[in-house]
Motif scaffolding. Structure first.
Motif, PDB file in Angstrom:
ATOM      1  N   GLY A  86       0.800  -1.216   0.000  1.00 34.57           N
ATOM      2  CA  GLY A  86       0.000   0.000   0.000  1.00 34.57           C
ATOM      3  C   GLY A  86       0.837   1.273   0.000  1.00 34.57           C
ATOM      4  N   GLY A  87       2.111   1.147   0.351  1.00 35.73           N
ATOM      5  CA  GLY A  87       3.008   2.292   0.289  1.00 35.73           C
ATOM      6  C   GLY A  87       3.324   2.910   1.640  1.00 35.73           C
ATOM      7  N   VAL A  88       4.387   3.687   1.677  1.00 32.48           N
ATOM      8  CA  VAL A  88       4.861   4.308   2.911  1.00 32.48           C
ATOM      9  C   VAL A  88       3.815   5.264   3.484  1.00 32.48           C
ATOM     10  N   GLU A  89       3.198   6.074   2.632  1.00 29.22           N
ATOM     11  CA  GLU A  89       2.199   7.021   3.124  1.00 29.22           C
ATOM     12  C   GLU A  89       1.021   6.299   3.767  1.00 29.22           C
ATOM     13  N   MET A  90       0.541   5.234   3.109  1.00 31.07           N
ATOM     14  CA  MET A  90      -0.575   4.484   3.683  1.00 31.07           C
ATOM     15  C   MET A  90      -0.204   3.878   5.031  1.00 31.07           C
ATOM     16  N   MET A  91       0.986   3.302   5.124  1.00 32.68           N
ATOM     17  CA  MET A  91       1.412   2.685   6.378  1.00 32.68           C
ATOM     18  C   MET A  91       1.544   3.731   7.484  1.00 32.68           C
ATOM     19  N   ALA A  92       2.106   4.880   7.155  1.00 38.99           N
ATOM     20  CA  ALA A  92       2.256   5.952   8.140  1.00 38.99           C
ATOM     21  C   ALA A  92       0.904   6.462   8.624  1.00 38.99           C
ATOM     22  N   GLU A  93      -0.049   6.579   7.702  1.00 41.18           N
ATOM     23  CA  GLU A  93      -1.393   7.025   8.077  1.00 41.18           C
ATOM     24  C   GLU A  93      -2.093   5.978   8.936  1.00 41.18           C
ATOM     25  N   ALA A  94      -1.870   4.711   8.648  1.00 43.18           N
ATOM     26  CA  ALA A  94      -2.436   3.634   9.469  1.00 43.18           C
ATOM     27  C   ALA A  94      -1.907   3.727  10.895  1.00 43.18           C
ATOM     28  N   LEU A  95      -0.617   3.955  11.013  1.00 42.27           N
ATOM     29  CA  LEU A  95       0.010   4.093  12.329  1.00 42.27           C
ATOM     30  C   LEU A  95      -0.561   5.285  13.073  1.00 42.27           C
ATOM     31  N   ASP A  96      -0.775   6.375  12.369  1.00 39.63           N
ATOM     32  CA  ASP A  96      -1.349   7.570  12.970  1.00 39.63           C
ATOM     33  C   ASP A  96      -2.772   7.301  13.453  1.00 39.63           C
ATOM     34  N   GLY A  97      -3.513   6.543  12.685  1.00 39.64           N
ATOM     35  CA  GLY A  97      -4.888   6.211  13.071  1.00 39.64           C
ATOM     36  C   GLY A  97      -4.964   5.398  14.347  1.00 39.64           C
ATOM     37  N   LEU A  98      -3.960   4.572  14.597  1.00 35.42           N
ATOM     38  CA  LEU A  98      -3.943   3.755  15.816  1.00 35.42           C
ATOM     39  C   LEU A  98      -3.553   4.565  17.053  1.00 35.42           C
ATOM     40  N   ALA A  99      -2.884   5.675  16.844  1.00 32.22           N
ATOM     41  CA  ALA A  99      -2.524   6.600  17.926  1.00 32.22           C
ATOM     42  C   ALA A  99      -1.795   5.914  19.082  1.00 32.22           C
ATOM     43  N   GLY A 100      -0.925   4.984  18.748  1.00 32.94           N
ATOM     44  CA  GLY A 100      -0.096   4.354  19.769  1.00 32.94           C
ATOM     45  C   GLY A 100      -0.776   3.312  20.621  1.00 32.94           C
ATOM     46  N   THR A 101      -2.006   2.933  20.275  1.00 28.76           N
ATOM     47  CA  THR A 101      -2.749   1.969  21.106  1.00 28.76           C
ATOM     48  C   THR A 101      -2.434   0.524  20.782  1.00 28.76           C
TER      49      THR A 101
END
Length: 224
Positions: A86-101
Motif C-alpha cells: 500500500g506504500g509508505v504514506e498508507m502505512m504511516a497514516e495507518a500508524l497515525d490512526g492507531l494513535a499508539g494503542t
C-alpha cells in the motif's frame, strides 16, 4: 500464535474450552472469523485474558486505512497489520490512526506466494527475497514495528533493518505435518533459531484431535 480460522463464535468457544483457563494464549483473528463474528469475538477473547492479533491486512488509500485504524484502536487488540504494498504514506497514516494503542506490522509477500507467482501475477521481476527485503525497509521507513514474512527471510530482514524489528512468521509446521497451501515453511525450532519473534500455527493445532496437546508440543519446540 494460534490462527483462529473458524467460521463463527460457537467454534471459537468450543475450541478455547479445551485449554486450561490459566493458559494465556496469543490468538490470530483473521478475515473469515472477524467478518463472521465482528468485534464480539475480540471482546470474548479478551475477556478470557488472551492476546489478539487482528489479521485483516488492510490495503486501501491512506485516508481510508487511517479511518479504519481509528475504529480498530478501540477494539483493544494487541497487534494488527496492513499490506506493505500500500506504500509508505498508507502505512504511516495507518500508524497515525492507531494513535499508539496497538502495534502495527506489515505483510511483505504472503507465504503462499512463490517467486514464479510473484513474477507472473504481480509482474515484480526481481527475486522474491529482494522484494521482501525492499518491503521490510519501506515498512521500517514508515515507522511500523515489523513485518509478516517467511521464516526463511528473517535473518536477511533483521540484517537490513534492526534486531528489534519484529519478524512474525506464518507457514510454521511441526515435523511431519502437512504443508497445505503454504509454499515457504519451517519448523518451530528452526524458526526460533534464525530469529523469528513470533510464529503463527493454524491447522496443526486447530484440526488436531487434541488441540491443547498439539499446542503444548509446538510451544515446547518453539521454546526449546
Amino acid at each position: 500464535m494460534i490462527a483462529m480460522d473458524f467460521p463463527g463464535m460457537s467454534e471459537v468457544k468450543a475450541f478455547l474450552e479445551q485449554f486450561d483457563k490459566a493458559e494465556q494464549l496469543y490468538l490470530k483473528v483473521g478475515m473469515e472469523l472477524f467478518y463472521a463474528a465482528g468485534p464480539d469475538v475480540i471482546k470474548y477473547i479478551k475477556s478470557l485474558g488472551h492476546d489478539v492479533f487482528l489479521d485483516l491486512k488492510l490495503h486501501d488509500i491512506p485516508n481510508t486505512v487511517k479511518s479504519a485504524m481509528r475504529v480498530i484502536r478501540h477494539l483493544d487488540v494487541d497487534l494488527t497489520n496492513v499490506h506493505a504494498a500500500g506504500g509508505v504514506e498508507m502505512m504511516a497514516e495507518a500508524l497515525d490512526g492507531l494513535a499508539g494503542t496497538t502495534k502495527l506490522i506489515a505483510v511483505t509477500q504472503l507465504t503462499s506466494t512463490s517467486e514464479k507467482q510473484m513474477h507472473d501475477f504481480q509482474n515484480i521481476q526481481t527475486s522474491l527475497t529482494d522484494s521482501v527485503i525492499h518491503y521490510a525497509k519501506k515498512t521500517q521507513e514508515a515507522g511500523l514495528a515489523g513485518v509478516v514474512c517467511s521464516a526463511q527471510e528473517v535473518e536477511m530482514i533483521k540484517a537490513a533493518t534492526s534486531k528489534a524489528f519484529i519478524c512474525l512468521t506464518p507457514g510454521i509446521r511441526p515435523i511431519g505435518a502437512a504443508v497445505g497451501d503454504q509454499k515457504r515453511v519451517m519448523t518451530p525450532a528452526k524458526a526460533r533459531a534464525i530469529g523469528s519473534d513470533f510464529i503463527v500455527v493454524g491447522r496443526p493445532i486447530t484440526q488436531a484431535e487434541k488441540p491443547n496437546e498439539a499446542y503444548s508440543l509446538i510451544k515446547s519446540q518453539w521454546l526449546s
